[in-house]
Design a protein around this motif. Structure first.
Motif, PDB file in Angstrom:
ATOM      1  N   GLY A 120     -33.900 -41.104  17.239  1.00  0.00           N
ATOM      2  CA  GLY A 120     -33.003 -41.733  16.433  1.00  0.00           C
ATOM      3  C   GLY A 120     -33.750 -42.387  15.336  1.00  0.00           C
ATOM      4  N   LEU A 121     -35.118 -42.370  15.242  1.00  0.00           N
ATOM      5  CA  LEU A 121     -35.810 -43.253  14.436  1.00  0.00           C
ATOM      6  C   LEU A 121     -35.862 -42.552  12.976  1.00  0.00           C
ATOM      7  CD1 LEU A 121     -39.246 -43.676  16.519  1.00  0.00           C
ATOM      8  CD2 LEU A 121     -37.366 -45.130  16.239  1.00  0.00           C
ATOM      9  N   LEU A 122     -35.434 -41.259  12.968  1.00  0.00           N
ATOM     10  CA  LEU A 122     -35.571 -40.618  11.529  1.00  0.00           C
ATOM     11  C   LEU A 122     -34.108 -40.038  11.539  1.00  0.00           C
ATOM     12  CD1 LEU A 122     -37.790 -39.812   9.134  1.00  0.00           C
ATOM     13  CD2 LEU A 122     -37.719 -37.630  10.249  1.00  0.00           C
ATOM     14  N   PRO A 123     -33.248 -40.348  10.533  1.00  0.00           N
ATOM     15  CA  PRO A 123     -32.021 -39.873  10.712  1.00  0.00           C
ATOM     16  C   PRO A 123     -31.748 -38.493  10.298  1.00  0.00           C
ATOM     17  CG  PRO A 123     -32.462 -41.914   9.084  1.00  0.00           C
ATOM     18  CD  PRO A 123     -33.550 -41.440   9.387  1.00  0.00           C
TER      19      PRO A 123
ATOM     20  N   LEU B  90     -50.987 -29.921   7.376  1.00  0.00           N
ATOM     21  CA  LEU B  90     -49.501 -30.000   6.891  1.00  0.00           C
ATOM     22  C   LEU B  90     -48.926 -31.588   6.857  1.00  0.00           C
ATOM     23  CD1 LEU B  90     -46.462 -28.026   8.060  1.00  0.00           C
ATOM     24  CD2 LEU B  90     -46.474 -30.556   8.492  1.00  0.00           C
ATOM     25  N   THR B  91     -48.405 -32.063   5.912  1.00  0.00           N
ATOM     26  CA  THR B  91     -47.891 -33.325   5.713  1.00  0.00           C
ATOM     27  C   THR B  91     -46.441 -33.625   5.612  1.00  0.00           C
ATOM     28  OG1 THR B  91     -48.761 -33.590   3.502  1.00  0.00           O
ATOM     29  CG2 THR B  91     -50.584 -34.432   5.005  1.00  0.00           C
ATOM     30  N   VAL B  92     -46.034 -34.636   6.254  1.00  0.00           N
ATOM     31  CA  VAL B  92     -44.484 -35.006   5.645  1.00  0.00           C
ATOM     32  C   VAL B  92     -44.398 -36.570   5.269  1.00  0.00           C
ATOM     33  CG1 VAL B  92     -42.295 -35.443   6.840  1.00  0.00           C
ATOM     34  CG2 VAL B  92     -43.524 -33.475   7.503  1.00  0.00           C
ATOM     35  N   PRO B  93     -44.254 -36.974   3.838  1.00  0.00           N
ATOM     36  CA  PRO B  93     -44.109 -38.147   3.777  1.00  0.00           C
ATOM     37  C   PRO B  93     -42.939 -38.964   4.197  1.00  0.00           C
ATOM     38  CG  PRO B  93     -43.682 -36.670   1.780  1.00  0.00           C
ATOM     39  CD  PRO B  93     -44.062 -35.939   2.977  1.00  0.00           C
ATOM     40  N   ILE B  94     -42.949 -40.208   4.499  1.00  0.00           N
ATOM     41  CA  ILE B  94     -41.722 -40.943   4.986  1.00  0.00           C
ATOM     42  C   ILE B  94     -41.507 -42.247   4.251  1.00  0.00           C
ATOM     43  CG2 ILE B  94     -40.798 -42.019   6.887  1.00  0.00           C
ATOM     44  CD1 ILE B  94     -40.778 -39.121   7.463  1.00  0.00           C
ATOM     45  N   GLU B  95     -40.460 -42.546   3.748  1.00  0.00           N
ATOM     46  CA  GLU B  95     -40.281 -43.880   2.854  1.00  0.00           C
ATOM     47  C   GLU B  95     -39.633 -44.632   4.258  1.00  0.00           C
ATOM     48  OE1 GLU B  95     -41.053 -44.918   0.290  1.00  0.00           O
ATOM     49  OE2 GLU B  95     -41.659 -43.263  -1.152  1.00  0.00           O
ATOM     50  N   LEU B  96     -40.247 -45.843   4.439  1.00  0.00           N
ATOM     51  CA  LEU B  96     -39.612 -46.600   5.600  1.00  0.00           C
ATOM     52  C   LEU B  96     -38.405 -47.265   4.986  1.00  0.00           C
ATOM     53  CD1 LEU B  96     -42.853 -48.316   6.964  1.00  0.00           C
ATOM     54  CD2 LEU B  96     -41.713 -46.395   7.970  1.00  0.00           C
ATOM     55  N   ARG B  97     -38.163 -47.485   3.719  1.00  0.00           N
ATOM     56  CA  ARG B  97     -36.888 -48.205   3.276  1.00  0.00           C
ATOM     57  C   ARG B  97     -35.635 -47.350   3.486  1.00  0.00           C
ATOM     58  NH1 ARG B  97     -35.537 -45.331  -1.527  1.00  0.00           N
ATOM     59  NH2 ARG B  97     -37.546 -44.270  -2.354  1.00  0.00           N
ATOM     60  N   LEU B  98     -35.956 -45.874   4.018  1.00  0.00           N
ATOM     61  CA  LEU B  98     -34.821 -44.997   4.227  1.00  0.00           C
ATOM     62  C   LEU B  98     -34.393 -44.967   5.698  1.00  0.00           C
ATOM     63  CD1 LEU B  98     -35.659 -41.837   1.743  1.00  0.00           C
ATOM     64  CD2 LEU B  98     -34.145 -44.067   1.395  1.00  0.00           C
ATOM     65  N   LEU B  99     -35.217 -45.588   6.363  1.00  0.00           N
ATOM     66  CA  LEU B  99     -35.093 -45.747   7.737  1.00  0.00           C
ATOM     67  C   LEU B  99     -34.481 -47.073   8.456  1.00  0.00           C
ATOM     68  CD1 LEU B  99     -38.694 -44.175   9.018  1.00  0.00           C
ATOM     69  CD2 LEU B  99     -36.577 -43.196   8.055  1.00  0.00           C
ATOM     70  N   ALA B 100     -34.109 -47.114   9.595  1.00  0.00           N
ATOM     71  CA  ALA B 100     -33.271 -48.246  10.331  1.00  0.00           C
ATOM     72  C   ALA B 100     -34.349 -49.461  10.093  1.00  0.00           C
ATOM     73  CB  ALA B 100     -32.833 -47.961  11.461  1.00  0.00           C
ATOM     74  N   GLY B 101     -34.060 -50.807   9.972  1.00  0.00           N
ATOM     75  CA  GLY B 101     -34.735 -51.944  10.213  1.00  0.00           C
ATOM     76  C   GLY B 101     -35.588 -51.877  11.332  1.00  0.00           C
ATOM     77  N   GLY B 102     -36.910 -52.233  11.052  1.00  0.00           N
ATOM     78  CA  GLY B 102     -37.693 -52.390  12.353  1.00  0.00           C
ATOM     79  C   GLY B 102     -38.511 -51.056  12.508  1.00  0.00           C
ATOM     80  N   VAL B 103     -38.121 -50.151  11.953  1.00  0.00           N
ATOM     81  CA  VAL B 103     -38.981 -48.832  12.200  1.00  0.00           C
ATOM     82  C   VAL B 103     -40.173 -48.596  11.228  1.00  0.00           C
ATOM     83  CG1 VAL B 103     -39.134 -46.306  12.089  1.00  0.00           C
ATOM     84  CG2 VAL B 103     -36.937 -47.575  12.765  1.00  0.00           C
ATOM     85  N   ASP B 104     -41.390 -48.777  11.760  1.00  0.00           N
ATOM     86  CA  ASP B 104     -42.565 -48.712  11.152  1.00  0.00           C
ATOM     87  C   ASP B 104     -43.476 -47.598  11.525  1.00  0.00           C
ATOM     88  OD1 ASP B 104     -43.485 -49.555  13.720  1.00  0.00           O
ATOM     89  OD2 ASP B 104     -44.231 -51.703  12.608  1.00  0.00           O
TER      90      ASP B 104
ATOM     91  N   HIS C 186     -46.813 -50.918   1.236  1.00  0.00           N
ATOM     92  CA  HIS C 186     -46.020 -50.069   0.436  1.00  0.00           C
ATOM     93  C   HIS C 186     -44.786 -49.225   1.112  1.00  0.00           C
ATOM     94  CE1 HIS C 186     -49.311 -50.414  -2.418  1.00  0.00           C
ATOM     95  NE2 HIS C 186     -50.080 -49.534  -1.985  1.00  0.00           N
ATOM     96  N   GLY C 187     -44.648 -49.666   2.311  1.00  0.00           N
ATOM     97  CA  GLY C 187     -43.594 -49.201   3.081  1.00  0.00           C
ATOM     98  C   GLY C 187     -43.600 -47.648   3.126  1.00  0.00           C
ATOM     99  N   GLN C 188     -44.770 -47.261   2.990  1.00  0.00           N
ATOM    100  CA  GLN C 188     -44.956 -45.398   3.575  1.00  0.00           C
ATOM    101  C   GLN C 188     -45.644 -45.113   4.417  1.00  0.00           C
ATOM    102  OE1 GLN C 188     -46.606 -44.927  -0.636  1.00  0.00           O
ATOM    103  NE2 GLN C 188     -44.578 -44.208  -1.661  1.00  0.00           N
TER     104      GLN C 188
END
Length: 308
Positions: free
Chosen positions: A133-136, A211-225, A278-280
């Protein structure tokens, strides 16, 4: 005691040759191959498949479907290294570390489909985070990957390694029509609601994948880092012999990823690179496209099936 017989259908292709090399000196099994003159003889192939304990299909997709259709002996078990059956509901996906007790499912299966090389890294990173549930599930995932040119098969290897081969660019991005056959596999087994953006490339080196997957933390639930994402992956793979999750201390000290670092192994290295300011976050996977991405995975699945 009778040794289990293993038949490789397509043992002259890139993956088949690698599997043969990994198995040829094993004393606990009998490796069966056909003479060169019989390798394309449908009747001889059918006979060999139906006479073995486990058939490993290292063929183009259409030929793999044909080979699976040859089977009349209900005792024969199959590992398909092609992409012909990777999303088929009647075949067990051959990624033992994917989920709890999945290795046991492979061990008991009659039909196992080997994962694709790129999906191995993408699913390894995404699925645990989605399940936790950390990544929608509707996260707009993007996957960027560069493989050694051996990922293109024998034709690509010959083209790059011929004595008169022209110089090639350091990286050649392909799949520009956004129809790569690995994309549905990634979406389905990662548990994503939507088709991920997948950008593959070949590098000017023989084998290995980064292989890389970029993640923007602003698109995740609060507190997920980054720390929570890394902890989730570390917990999921805590007992996985072939998967290592780097600590945040290790990734902070790294300045680059070497796609060839795990060549010749069946290992998979996962990393989480975080920039809180940067929240990334950047998720990474490094492995051998001919090892954990192909022949190594097939042998790992074979060992599980023979242990049942």
């Amino acid at each position: 005691m009778r040794l289990p017989t293993i038949f490789i259908d397509g043992d002259q292709g890139t993956t088949g040759l690698q599997i043969h090399e990994r198995l040829r000196d094993r004393a606990d099994l009998q490796l069966v191959t056909l003479p060169a003159a019989e390798r394309k003889d449908a009747q001889r192939r059918a006979e060999a498949i139906n006479a073995c304990d486990v058939a490993i299909l290292c063929l183009p997709d259409a030929a793999a479907r044909e080979a699976a259709g040859f089977i009349r002996n209900p005792a024969v078990r199959v590992i398909d290294a092609s992409s012909a059956h990777r999303t088929h509901p009647d075949w067990v996906y051959g990624f033992p570390e994917m989920a709890e007790e999945h290795a046991q499912r492979i061990a008991q299966a009659r039909r196992v489909t080997n994962p694709g090389c790129y999906p191995t890294g993408a699913i390894a990173l995404l699925r645990p985070l989605v399940e936790a549930g950390l990544l929608p599930r509707d996260y707009p995932a993007a996957v960027y990957a560069t493989s050694g040119y051996s990922g293109g098969g024998r034709a690509a290897i010959d083209a790059h390694e011929a004595s008169d081969a022209p110089n090639v660019a350091a990286s050649q991005v392909y799949g520009l029509a956004l129809e790569h056959k690995h994309t549905p596999e990634i979406q389905g087994y990662a548990g994503l609601a939507h088709r991920p953006f997948f950008v593959p490339a070949y590098g000017a080196y023989r084998q290995g994948i980064v292989l890389t997957v970029p993640i923007e933390l602003r698109l995740l639930a609060g507190g997920v880092d980054g720390a929570r994402l890394q902890a989730c992956l570390a917990q999921h793979y805590a007992n996985a012999r072939h998967v290592k999750v780097l600590s945040l201390e290790e990734t902070k000290a790294m300045t680059h990823l070497d796609p060839q670092a795990l060549n010749g192994t069946n290992d998979l290295q996962l990393g989480v690179f975080a920039n809180a300011g940067h929240g990334q976050v950047l998720l990474s996977a490094v492995f051998d496209n001919l090892g954990k991405g192909a022949s190594g995975a097939a042998v790992q699945n074979l060992e599980l099936m023979l242990s049942a």
